[in-house]
Write a protein that holds these residues in place. Structure first.
Motif, PDB file in Angstrom:
ATOM      1  N   ASP A   1       0.848  -1.190   0.000  1.00  0.00           N
ATOM      2  CA  ASP A   1       0.000   0.000   0.000  1.00  0.00           C
ATOM      3  C   ASP A   1       0.887   1.245   0.000  1.00  0.00           C
ATOM      4  O   ASP A   1       1.431   1.617   1.036  1.00  0.00           O
ATOM      5  CB  ASP A   1      -0.903  -0.001   1.240  1.00  0.00           C
ATOM      6  N   PRO A   2       1.059   1.904  -1.138  1.00  0.00           N
ATOM      7  CA  PRO A   2       1.965   3.058  -1.190  1.00  0.00           C
ATOM      8  C   PRO A   2       1.537   4.215  -0.308  1.00  0.00           C
ATOM      9  O   PRO A   2       2.358   5.078   0.027  1.00  0.00           O
ATOM     10  CB  PRO A   2       1.953   3.455  -2.672  1.00  0.00           C
ATOM     11  N   SER A   3       0.265   4.233   0.104  1.00  0.00           N
ATOM     12  CA  SER A   3      -0.206   5.358   0.925  1.00  0.00           C
ATOM     13  C   SER A   3       0.442   5.384   2.309  1.00  0.00           C
ATOM     14  O   SER A   3       0.340   6.384   3.019  1.00  0.00           O
ATOM     15  CB  SER A   3      -1.728   5.321   1.063  1.00  0.00           C
ATOM     16  N   GLN A   4       1.123   4.304   2.708  1.00  0.00           N
ATOM     17  CA  GLN A   4       1.782   4.262   4.012  1.00  0.00           C
ATOM     18  C   GLN A   4       3.262   4.627   3.944  1.00  0.00           C
ATOM     19  O   GLN A   4       3.939   4.622   4.973  1.00  0.00           O
ATOM     20  CB  GLN A   4       1.609   2.870   4.632  1.00  0.00           C
ATOM     21  N   PHE A   5       3.751   4.985   2.761  1.00  0.00           N
ATOM     22  CA  PHE A   5       5.177   5.214   2.572  1.00  0.00           C
ATOM     23  C   PHE A   5       5.389   6.576   1.904  1.00  0.00           C
ATOM     24  O   PHE A   5       5.021   6.765   0.745  1.00  0.00           O
ATOM     25  CB  PHE A   5       5.776   4.090   1.721  1.00  0.00           C
ATOM     26  N   PRO A   6       5.949   7.541   2.623  1.00  0.00           N
ATOM     27  CA  PRO A   6       6.003   8.914   2.099  1.00  0.00           C
ATOM     28  C   PRO A   6       6.785   9.066   0.805  1.00  0.00           C
ATOM     29  O   PRO A   6       6.385   9.858  -0.063  1.00  0.00           O
ATOM     30  CB  PRO A   6       6.645   9.708   3.247  1.00  0.00           C
ATOM     31  N   ILE A   7       7.886   8.340   0.639  1.00  0.00           N
ATOM     32  CA  ILE A   7       8.654   8.487  -0.601  1.00  0.00           C
ATOM     33  C   ILE A   7       7.828   8.005  -1.788  1.00  0.00           C
ATOM     34  O   ILE A   7       7.797   8.650  -2.852  1.00  0.00           O
ATOM     35  CB  ILE A   7       9.996   7.733  -0.500  1.00  0.00           C
ATOM     36  N   GLU A   8       7.131   6.890  -1.640  1.00  0.00           N
ATOM     37  CA  GLU A   8       6.286   6.391  -2.722  1.00  0.00           C
ATOM     38  C   GLU A   8       5.162   7.370  -3.042  1.00  0.00           C
ATOM     39  O   GLU A   8       4.779   7.538  -4.207  1.00  0.00           O
ATOM     40  CB  GLU A   8       5.716   5.022  -2.366  1.00  0.00           C
ATOM     41  N   ARG A   9       4.637   8.032  -2.033  1.00  0.00           N
ATOM     42  CA  ARG A   9       3.571   9.004  -2.272  1.00  0.00           C
ATOM     43  C   ARG A   9       4.087  10.170  -3.105  1.00  0.00           C
ATOM     44  O   ARG A   9       3.410  10.647  -4.031  1.00  0.00           O
ATOM     45  CB  ARG A   9       2.992   9.491  -0.939  1.00  0.00           C
ATOM     46  N   VAL A  10       5.295  10.633  -2.792  1.00  0.00           N
ATOM     47  CA  VAL A  10       5.895  11.715  -3.581  1.00  0.00           C
ATOM     48  C   VAL A  10       6.163  11.235  -5.000  1.00  0.00           C
ATOM     49  O   VAL A  10       5.890  11.949  -5.979  1.00  0.00           O
ATOM     50  CB  VAL A  10       7.192  12.197  -2.907  1.00  0.00           C
ATOM     51  N   GLU A  11       6.669  10.012  -5.141  1.00  0.00           N
ATOM     52  CA  GLU A  11       7.010   9.494  -6.467  1.00  0.00           C
ATOM     53  C   GLU A  11       5.788   9.302  -7.350  1.00  0.00           C
ATOM     54  O   GLU A  11       5.890   9.360  -8.581  1.00  0.00           O
ATOM     55  CB  GLU A  11       7.769   8.177  -6.321  1.00  0.00           C
ATOM     56  N   ARG A  12       4.631   9.093  -6.730  1.00  0.00           N
ATOM     57  CA  ARG A  12       3.425   8.910  -7.553  1.00  0.00           C
ATOM     58  C   ARG A  12       2.664  10.224  -7.748  1.00  0.00           C
ATOM     59  O   ARG A  12       1.561  10.227  -8.281  1.00  0.00           O
ATOM     60  CB  ARG A  12       2.514   7.844  -6.954  1.00  0.00           C
ATOM     61  N   GLY A  13       3.271  11.336  -7.338  1.00  0.00           N
ATOM     62  CA  GLY A  13       2.732  12.643  -7.685  1.00  0.00           C
ATOM     63  C   GLY A  13       2.014  13.389  -6.592  1.00  0.00           C
ATOM     64  O   GLY A  13       1.499  14.494  -6.830  1.00  0.00           O
ATOM     65  N   GLU A  14       1.953  12.854  -5.372  1.00  0.00           N
ATOM     66  CA  GLU A  14       1.303  13.584  -4.280  1.00  0.00           C
ATOM     67  C   GLU A  14       2.171  14.767  -3.861  1.00  0.00           C
ATOM     68  O   GLU A  14       3.396  14.741  -3.975  1.00  0.00           O
ATOM     69  CB  GLU A  14       1.029  12.658  -3.106  1.00  0.00           C
ATOM     70  N   ARG A  15       1.539  15.805  -3.357  1.00  0.00           N
ATOM     71  CA  ARG A  15       2.235  17.053  -3.073  1.00  0.00           C
ATOM     72  C   ARG A  15       2.061  17.471  -1.615  1.00  0.00           C
ATOM     73  O   ARG A  15       1.010  17.284  -1.002  1.00  0.00           O
ATOM     74  CB  ARG A  15       1.701  18.176  -3.974  1.00  0.00           C
ATOM     75  N   PHE A  16       3.130  18.070  -1.089  1.00  0.00           N
ATOM     76  CA  PHE A  16       3.076  18.692   0.228  1.00  0.00           C
ATOM     77  C   PHE A  16       2.452  20.079   0.117  1.00  0.00           C
ATOM     78  O   PHE A  16       2.288  20.618  -0.989  1.00  0.00           O
ATOM     79  CB  PHE A  16       4.489  18.838   0.801  1.00  0.00           C
ATOM     80  N   ALA A  17       2.147  20.645   1.280  1.00  0.00           N
ATOM     81  CA  ALA A  17       1.723  22.038   1.343  1.00  0.00           C
ATOM     82  C   ALA A  17       2.734  22.907   0.602  1.00  0.00           C
ATOM     83  O   ALA A  17       3.942  22.670   0.666  1.00  0.00           O
ATOM     84  CB  ALA A  17       1.604  22.475   2.802  1.00  0.00           C
ATOM     85  N   ARG A  18       2.217  23.910  -0.098  1.00  0.00           N
ATOM     86  CA  ARG A  18       3.107  24.735  -0.915  1.00  0.00           C
ATOM     87  C   ARG A  18       4.061  25.564  -0.075  1.00  0.00           C
ATOM     88  O   ARG A  18       5.045  26.110  -0.589  1.00  0.00           O
ATOM     89  CB  ARG A  18       2.278  25.655  -1.815  1.00  0.00           C
ATOM     90  N   GLY A  19       3.806  25.661   1.233  1.00  0.00           N
ATOM     91  CA  GLY A  19       4.726  26.404   2.089  1.00  0.00           C
ATOM     92  C   GLY A  19       6.110  25.800   2.118  1.00  0.00           C
ATOM     93  O   GLY A  19       7.118  26.509   2.130  1.00  0.00           O
ATOM     94  N   GLY A  20       6.185  24.471   2.126  1.00  0.00           N
ATOM     95  CA  GLY A  20       7.486  23.826   2.079  1.00  0.00           C
ATOM     96  C   GLY A  20       7.693  22.788   3.164  1.00  0.00           C
ATOM     97  O   GLY A  20       6.834  22.578   4.033  1.00  0.00           O
ATOM     98  N   VAL A  21       8.856  22.138   3.068  1.00  0.00           N
ATOM     99  CA  VAL A  21       9.247  21.066   3.976  1.00  0.00           C
ATOM    100  C   VAL A  21      10.654  21.350   4.493  1.00  0.00           C
ATOM    101  O   VAL A  21      11.574  21.594   3.714  1.00  0.00           O
ATOM    102  CB  VAL A  21       9.227  19.698   3.254  1.00  0.00           C
ATOM    103  N   TRP A  22      10.784  21.300   5.814  1.00  0.00           N
ATOM    104  CA  TRP A  22      12.072  21.478   6.470  1.00  0.00           C
ATOM    105  C   TRP A  22      12.360  20.257   7.341  1.00  0.00           C
ATOM    106  O   TRP A  22      11.514  19.868   8.156  1.00  0.00           O
ATOM    107  CB  TRP A  22      12.062  22.713   7.367  1.00  0.00           C
ATOM    108  N   ILE A  23      13.525  19.650   7.163  1.00  0.00           N
ATOM    109  CA  ILE A  23      13.902  18.471   7.940  1.00  0.00           C
ATOM    110  C   ILE A  23      15.310  18.665   8.476  1.00  0.00           C
ATOM    111  O   ILE A  23      16.192  19.177   7.775  1.00  0.00           O
ATOM    112  CB  ILE A  23      13.843  17.182   7.090  1.00  0.00           C
ATOM    113  N   TRP A  24      15.524  18.259   9.730  1.00  0.00           N
ATOM    114  CA  TRP A  24      16.889  18.211  10.269  1.00  0.00           C
ATOM    115  C   TRP A  24      17.215  16.793  10.710  1.00  0.00           C
ATOM    116  O   TRP A  24      16.362  16.060  11.206  1.00  0.00           O
ATOM    117  CB  TRP A  24      17.107  19.222  11.392  1.00  0.00           C
TER     118      TRP A  24
END
Length: 328
Positions: free
Chosen positions: A240-263
């Motif tokens: 189920d790709p919906s449980q895996f964030p990288i797969e969700r991005v690879e299939r075209g899902e998008r984050f909030a347009r504000g952006g993503v910050w990770i440390w």
């Protein structure tokens, strides 16, 4: 591993009023969330900006207010920006599946939108109002994963997504294969023994649901799941790709347009930094216009930032960037 603080030492919260309530019930088991509001909150007319924060613990241990996982810099950040923090509990493995955890997080989101304003009005005598047009998400480790998932689930409702050393590449060899892994100072753990001990405790307590482990009593079981490479195979729906964030991005899902910050710490022994790097590669390929930033601490171990205030953490510039988007 650094010595973790006393789980009953809530001194880091001394500048906050904490309100805890049940946001859903599973069977007869209440699942709670806590709202942390600065004591001297100057609530603007539009309401206090909202931080939705998810705790870590490998989906097996931890709790919404466990102090050892609650970053000091996040508390300082809330005070500096007159914001409130919403920190939900959620069901814990192995008594559930990952789909149940994700359902809890979605229910916490829906409760926040539908019930938080009235709840705060009732417990604060109308002195605290949330601004639910200004929501940022955050979380550490497993909570970082949940922050990212919430950002993907609600790109129009979240202004900015942040995460500390999140679990992202969950199908990697590290999470799916059994070999010697040195997590902090833990030796190789005997999974069968730990599972038997856990089952005995659950039978003794006559419970089938856990949503809090505030003393980290099951941290060894969490470590063993990772060392033995079973956590994804047993508890996630692998196809189920919906449980895996990288797969969700690879299939075209998008984050909030504000952006993503990770440390993430380069020397993280619990969640390898390569997973975060892989997520950023996927974002660069599939969503090149998204504002993204990865901050790498060259000497950082898992949890490197938890006991640090903003100036000490090296995150001031990053958090200032987040605030410009979150509070715009």
């Amino acid at each position: 591993m650094a010595v973790l603080p006393d789980p009953d030492d809530f001194s880091r919260y001394e500048a906050f009023k904490i309100h805890t309530t049940t946001y859903k019930t599973v069977g007869s088991h209440p699942i709670t969330l806590s709202v942390l509001a600065p004591e001297n909150l100057k609530c603007p007319a539009t309401g206090a900006p909202t931080i939705l924060r998810f705790h870590g613990g490998g989906f097996v241990t931890g709790s919404a207010l466990y102090p050892g996982f609650f970053p000091r810099h996040l508390l300082e950040y809330a005070i500096n920006h007159s914001a409130i923090i919403i920190s939900p509990n959620y069901r814990l493995l192995p008594e559930c599946r990952q789909s149940d955890i994700l359902a809890d997080i979605e229910d916490a989101w829906q409760w926040m939108l539908s019930s938080l304003p009235a709840y705060l009005a009732s417990v604060t005598n109308d002195s605290v109002k949330p601004d639910l047009t200004r929501i940022m998400t955050t979380g550490d480790s497993a909570g970082g994963y949940l922050s990212l998932m919430t950002g993907l689930n609600h790109p129009d409702g979240v202004r900015a997504v942040t995460a500390a050393y999140p679990c992202t590449d969950l199908k990697s060899r590290y999470f799916t294969e059994h070999y010697e892994k040195q997590l902090f100072v833990f030796p190789q753990m005997n999974l069968a023994e730990l599972e038997a001990a856990h089952a005995a405790k659950m039978a003794e307590s006559n419970t089938t649901v856990r949503s809090e482990d505030p003393t980290l009593s099951e941290i060894s079981l969490m470590v063993a799941y990772i060392q033995h490479g079973v956590i994804v195979h047993r508890f996630f729906d692998f196809d189920d790709p919906s449980q895996f964030p990288i797969e969700r991005v690879e299939r075209g899902e998008r984050f909030a347009r504000g952006g993503v910050w990770i440390w993430h710490g380069k020397k993280d022994s619990v969640v390898p930094i390569e997973g975060t790097q892989k997520l950023f590669q996927a974002l660069g390929k599939n969503d090149p216009e998204l504002r993204v930033r990865l901050v790498v601490d060259e000497e950082g171990e898992h949890g490197f930032d938890t006991e640090l205030e903003i100036e000490e953490s090296g995150l001031k510039e990053t958090l200032d960037e987040v605030a410009k988007v979150w509070l715009a």
